[in-house]
Enzyme design. Structure first.
Site, PDB file in Angstrom:
ATOM      1  N   LYS A  96       0.875  -1.250  -0.124  1.00 42.28           N
ATOM      2  CA  LYS A  96       0.026   0.014  -0.011  1.00 42.28           C
ATOM      3  C   LYS A  96       0.813   1.347  -0.084  1.00 42.28           C
ATOM      4  CE  LYS A  96      -3.501   2.342   2.574  1.00 42.28           C
ATOM      5  NZ  LYS A  96      -4.695   2.331   3.746  1.00 42.28           N
TER       6      LYS A  96
ATOM      7  N   GLU B  53      10.305  -4.711   4.849  1.00 33.45           N
ATOM      8  CA  GLU B  53      10.575  -6.068   4.576  1.00 33.45           C
ATOM      9  C   GLU B  53      10.231  -6.346   2.900  1.00 33.45           C
ATOM     10  OE1 GLU B  53       8.725  -4.811   7.011  1.00 33.45           O
ATOM     11  OE2 GLU B  53       8.848  -6.153   8.573  1.00 33.45           O
TER      12      GLU B  53
ATOM     13  N   GLY C 114      -4.765  -1.581   4.875  1.00 37.00           N
ATOM     14  CA  GLY C 114      -4.135  -2.928   4.404  1.00 37.00           C
ATOM     15  C   GLY C 114      -4.817  -4.189   4.598  1.00 37.00           C
ATOM     16  N   ARG C 115      -5.335  -4.083   5.939  1.00 35.83           N
ATOM     17  CA  ARG C 115      -6.075  -5.539   6.077  1.00 35.83           C
ATOM     18  C   ARG C 115      -7.254  -5.856   5.689  1.00 35.83           C
ATOM     19  NH1 ARG C 115      -5.116  -2.118  10.300  1.00 35.83           N
ATOM     20  NH2 ARG C 115      -6.747  -1.562  11.360  1.00 35.83           N
TER      21      ARG C 115
ATOM     22  N   GLU D 267      -5.346  -6.552  14.671  1.00 36.73           N
ATOM     23  CA  GLU D 267      -4.600  -5.223  14.443  1.00 36.73           C
ATOM     24  C   GLU D 267      -5.974  -4.084  14.421  1.00 36.73           C
ATOM     25  OE1 GLU D 267      -3.039  -4.255  10.328  1.00 36.73           O
ATOM     26  OE2 GLU D 267      -1.107  -4.598  11.460  1.00 36.73           O
TER      27      GLU D 267
ATOM     28  N   HIS E 128      -5.707 -32.643  17.588  1.00 42.27           N
ATOM     29  CA  HIS E 128      -4.461 -33.487  18.270  1.00 42.27           C
ATOM     30  C   HIS E 128      -3.360 -32.424  18.575  1.00 42.27           C
ATOM     31  CE1 HIS E 128      -6.363 -37.197  16.487  1.00 42.27           C
ATOM     32  NE2 HIS E 128      -6.854 -36.304  15.652  1.00 42.27           N
TER      33      HIS E 128
ATOM     34  N   LYS F 294       8.937  -0.847  14.383  1.00 43.46           N
ATOM     35  CA  LYS F 294       9.376  -0.164  13.183  1.00 43.46           C
ATOM     36  C   LYS F 294      10.569   0.703  13.289  1.00 43.46           C
ATOM     37  CE  LYS F 294       5.523  -0.785  10.018  1.00 43.46           C
ATOM     38  NZ  LYS F 294       4.744  -0.103   9.444  1.00 43.46           N
TER      39      LYS F 294
HETATM   40  O1  LIG Z   1       0.912  -2.644   2.178  1.00 41.78           O
HETATM   41  P1  LIG Z   1       2.068  -1.890   2.963  1.00 41.78           P
HETATM   42  O2  LIG Z   1       2.147  -0.596   2.855  1.00 41.78           O
HETATM   43  O3  LIG Z   1       3.451  -2.684   2.641  1.00 41.78           O
HETATM   44  O4  LIG Z   1       1.907  -2.370   4.471  1.00 41.78           O
HETATM   45  C1  LIG Z   1       1.924  -3.918   4.958  1.00 41.78           C
HETATM   46  C2  LIG Z   1       1.593  -4.075   6.310  1.00 41.78           C
HETATM   47  O5  LIG Z   1       2.425  -3.411   7.164  1.00 41.78           O
HETATM   48  C3  LIG Z   1       1.976  -2.489   8.086  1.00 41.78           C
HETATM   49  O6  LIG Z   1       2.903  -2.877   9.411  1.00 41.78           O
HETATM   50  C4  LIG Z   1       0.572  -2.561   8.807  1.00 41.78           C
HETATM   51  O7  LIG Z   1       0.643  -3.173  10.255  1.00 41.78           O
HETATM   52  C5  LIG Z   1      -0.427  -3.487   7.857  1.00 41.78           C
HETATM   53  O8  LIG Z   1      -1.606  -3.349   8.232  1.00 41.78           O
HETATM   54  C6  LIG Z   1       0.030  -3.615   6.638  1.00 41.78           C
HETATM   55  O9  LIG Z   1      -0.677  -4.232   5.702  1.00 41.78           O
END
Ligand SMILES: O=P(O)(O)OC[C@H]1O[C@H](O)[C@H](O)[C@@H](O)[C@@H]1O
Length: 642
Positions: free
Chosen positions: A281, A287, A341-342, A428, A459, A584
């Protein structure tokens, strides 16, 4: 008079001569004390939908916060909340065994919506409980909050954003306003672009730098840019029709910055036939960007830098950074800041990789499933509304009955990634400690989500669920298997075997096994306490007709909207995620330290004793920093065959 922050509601208004604002449809009448665009003071404000016509100077889509929503009382002060608190005592007196005897009650707690049957009769709730929960919904202004979401108000107030993932799956002719603009046409412009692009790739019209068709896709992303698409892909991978559509193609995901994940994701792939989709996003997530650069290196080390435009595409809201990365903006697929994002799996985040794998039409069925449940959520009276009822019952379990967790237990291997996805959506969204106005919550919100497909979980951790802590469970099953298997001589089909457990577990939790039962069975007295199951453990059962793109969509929307309901009733902002920021920013400091130590031998400094100790110990281990001739260090498995 309330101080009003900013929410776009997509109306026109005019400034009255007195410096205030006036609307003219007769249903709403308000004035402002100041002409500021960002901080208006409104009086006499009604919660009815705004329809304001300007007679002077049109100011389309200026910002107004709906007072009725922002001014809701702290949830714990509501009369219905207090009533529910005292109602807990009533419920505690009643075992689920007793409740389950009342067939009329059970009947009223089984609902069917568009083919999905939900049975919540094994909740520790009576019809009185449900009535009180519905009263709480009313007092917490749930319907106003749902409507505020659908009308594009900036209900994510800490980020000043609308929350409109529901618009991502709306039909082409729908109208959903955000900041005064119908967003549905832009949604469909991107969907059309995905359709055209994915068809080109799938048909072999779009080829790689050496003229070969791109049969393998690696989607790089993390969090919301990964979990939802992975969940849907896992659900469709074994679905017969989707399987046929995906023949000869593969879709893999790369999320963790651990180079082991990149090694696994790229193993056996050839850059010549691979398309990499960078999904982010923000296009700044550390990462994802490192993984994107790693894959770019993987591609260019074999095919040269020109190959990037053919082999790398992107999904993002930040098209400027996409371009700076070197991806052709023509090959970028947009979404918008009103998609969290989620909640982004129904945007290009999920639709693009899934359309590349299964074809756009298959993914459209998934979108239709989500839309069907969205419509049910928006239009159905709360008494019959699945996301509302399930959301309220979860609030009941978490806040009133004190259950901190919820187990998501699909009796379907294809739903193996449902729990990890819902874990992010829920934790989240609702893992918050303050109310929407910033005041600390006097009660617990959010819940710990975990789960595994049945029967595997049985199990593993079911022991704790049966005899240890009380964890409300969601059992999810399908009437028809994606892979029917029946072998002659077996008592039942393999799917019936699986589903026997689905039905049995819910009753085992509800009824348990008493001391008397065990004694009657002649169990040795010393073992009796160990073998007692207290029962009275709540669960609900969701039975899908089958597991296909449409029902996966319904299930997703059921959870997304249920989680929103929980947040609305808890009075929190379910749409921000400030809690992920601190880690972060501390990692940024550590990263600089590691770089300085590795490249300039700089000493470790500025950290507390423990972190310094661990960093020094870590730095003693040698990690290569010198590159090969090309200047890169890639493990041999990641080096493409030349
Ligand atoms: O899609 P991006 O901007 O790379 O973000 C990826 C993810 O990282 C963040 O740390 C948020 O906690 C997430 O809600 C998000 O989906």
């Amino acid at each position: 008079m309330a101080s009003i922050a900013c929410t776009w509601v997509g109306v026109s208004w005019s400034r009255t001569k007195g410096g205030g604002l006036h609307c003219f449809d007769g249903s709403v009448d308000f004035e402002t004390s100041g002409p500021s665009r960002t901080a208006l003071k409104l009086t006499n404000f009604s919660a009815r939908p705004l329809k304001v016509f300007n007679t002077a100077k049109p100011l389309e889509g200026r910002r107004i916060r709906r007072e009725a929503v922002s001014e809701s009382m702290a949830s714990a002060d509501l009369a219905a909340w207090k009533k529910l608190q005292s109602h807990v005592g009533e419920i505690e007196k009643t075992h689920l065994r007793e409740l389950m005897k009342d067939e009329k009650r059970c009947q009223s707690m089984i609902k069917e919506v568009d083919g999905i049957v939900v049975d919540f009769s094994r909740q520790r709730a009576t019809s009185e409980t449900v009535k009180e929960l519905l009263a709480l919904a009313k007092e917490a202004k749930l319907s106003e909050k749902i409507e505020a979401m659908w009308s594009g108000e900036h209900i994510n107030s800490t980020e000043d954003r609308a929350v409109l993932h529901v618009a991502l799956r709306a039909p082409r002719d729908a109208e959903i306003l955000c900041d005064g603009k119908n967003v549905v046409p832009e949604v469909w412009a991107v969907l059309d672009k995905i359709k055209a692009f994915s068809e080109k790739v799938r048909s072999g019209e779009w080829v790689g730098a050496t003229g070969k068709p791109l049969t393998d896709v690696v989607a790089i992303g993390i969090g919301g840019s990964f979990l939802g698409p992975l969940f849907v892909h896992s659900a469709l991978d074994t679905e017969p029709e989707a399987g046929k559509l995906a023949k000869g193609r593969s879709l893999r995901f790369l999320s963790n910055v651990d180079p082991v994940d990149a090694t696994i994701a790229l193993k056996g792939l050839d850059p010549e036939t691979t398309l990499v989709v960078v999904v982010s996003k923000t296009f700044t997530t550390a990462e994802t960007m490192l993984n994107a650069r790693t894959c770019r290196t993987w591609i260019t080390s074999k095919l040269g830098s020109e190959a990037v435009s053919k082999h790398m595409i992107a999904v993002s809201t930040n098209l400027k950074l996409v371009k700076e990365f070197g991806i052709d903006p023509e090959n970028a697929f947009a979404f918008w800041d009103w998609v969290g994002g989620r909640y982004s799996v129904t945007s290009a985040v999920g639709v693009l990789p899934l359309a590349l794998q299964y074809g756009f039409e298959k993914v459209e069925q998934f979108l239709k499933g989500t839309h069907s449940m969205d419509q049910h959520f928006r239009n159905t009276p709360f008494e019959e509304n699945l996301p509302v009822l399930l959301g309220l019952l979860s609030v009941w379990n978490v806040t009133f009955l004190g259950c901190p967790a919820r187990a998501i237990l699909p009796y379907s291997q294809a739903l193996q990634k449902l729990a990890p996805h819902i874990q992010q959506v829920s934790m989240e969204s609702n893992g918050k400690g303050v109310a929407i106005d910033g005041t600390p919550l006097s009660y617990q919100a959010g819940e710990i989500e975990f789960g595994e497909p049945g029967t595997n979980g049985q199990h593993s951790f079911y022991q704790l669920i049966h005899q240890g802590r009380v964890i409300p469970c969601d059992f999810i099953g399908a009437v028809k298997s994606q892979k029917p298997v029946y072998m002659q001589g077996e008592k039942v089909s393999n799917h019936d075997e699986l589903m026997s457990n689905f039905f049995a577990q819910a009753d085992a939790l509800a009824y348990g096994k008493s001391k008397e039962d065990l004694q009657a069975e002649g169990v040795k007295e010393s073992l009796v306490p160990h073998k007692v199951f207290t029962g009275n453990r709540q669960s609900l059962s969701i039975l899908l007709p089958t597991l296909d793109a449409y029902t996966v969509g319904q299930l997703l929307s059921l959870y997304e909207n249920r989680i929103a309901v929980q947040g609305f009733v808890w009075g929190i902002n379910s749409f921000d995620q400030w809690g992920v920021e601190l880690g972060k920013s501390l990692a940024t400091r550590v990263r600089s330290q590691l770089n300085a130590a590795r490249t300039q031998n700089s000493p470790v400094e500025g950290f507390n004793y423990s972190t310094s100790f661990m960093l020094k110990h870590y730095l003693k281990g040698k990690t290569p920093v010198k590159g090969s001739e090309s200047g890169h260090v890639l493990p041999s498995e990641m080096l493409p065959a030349v």
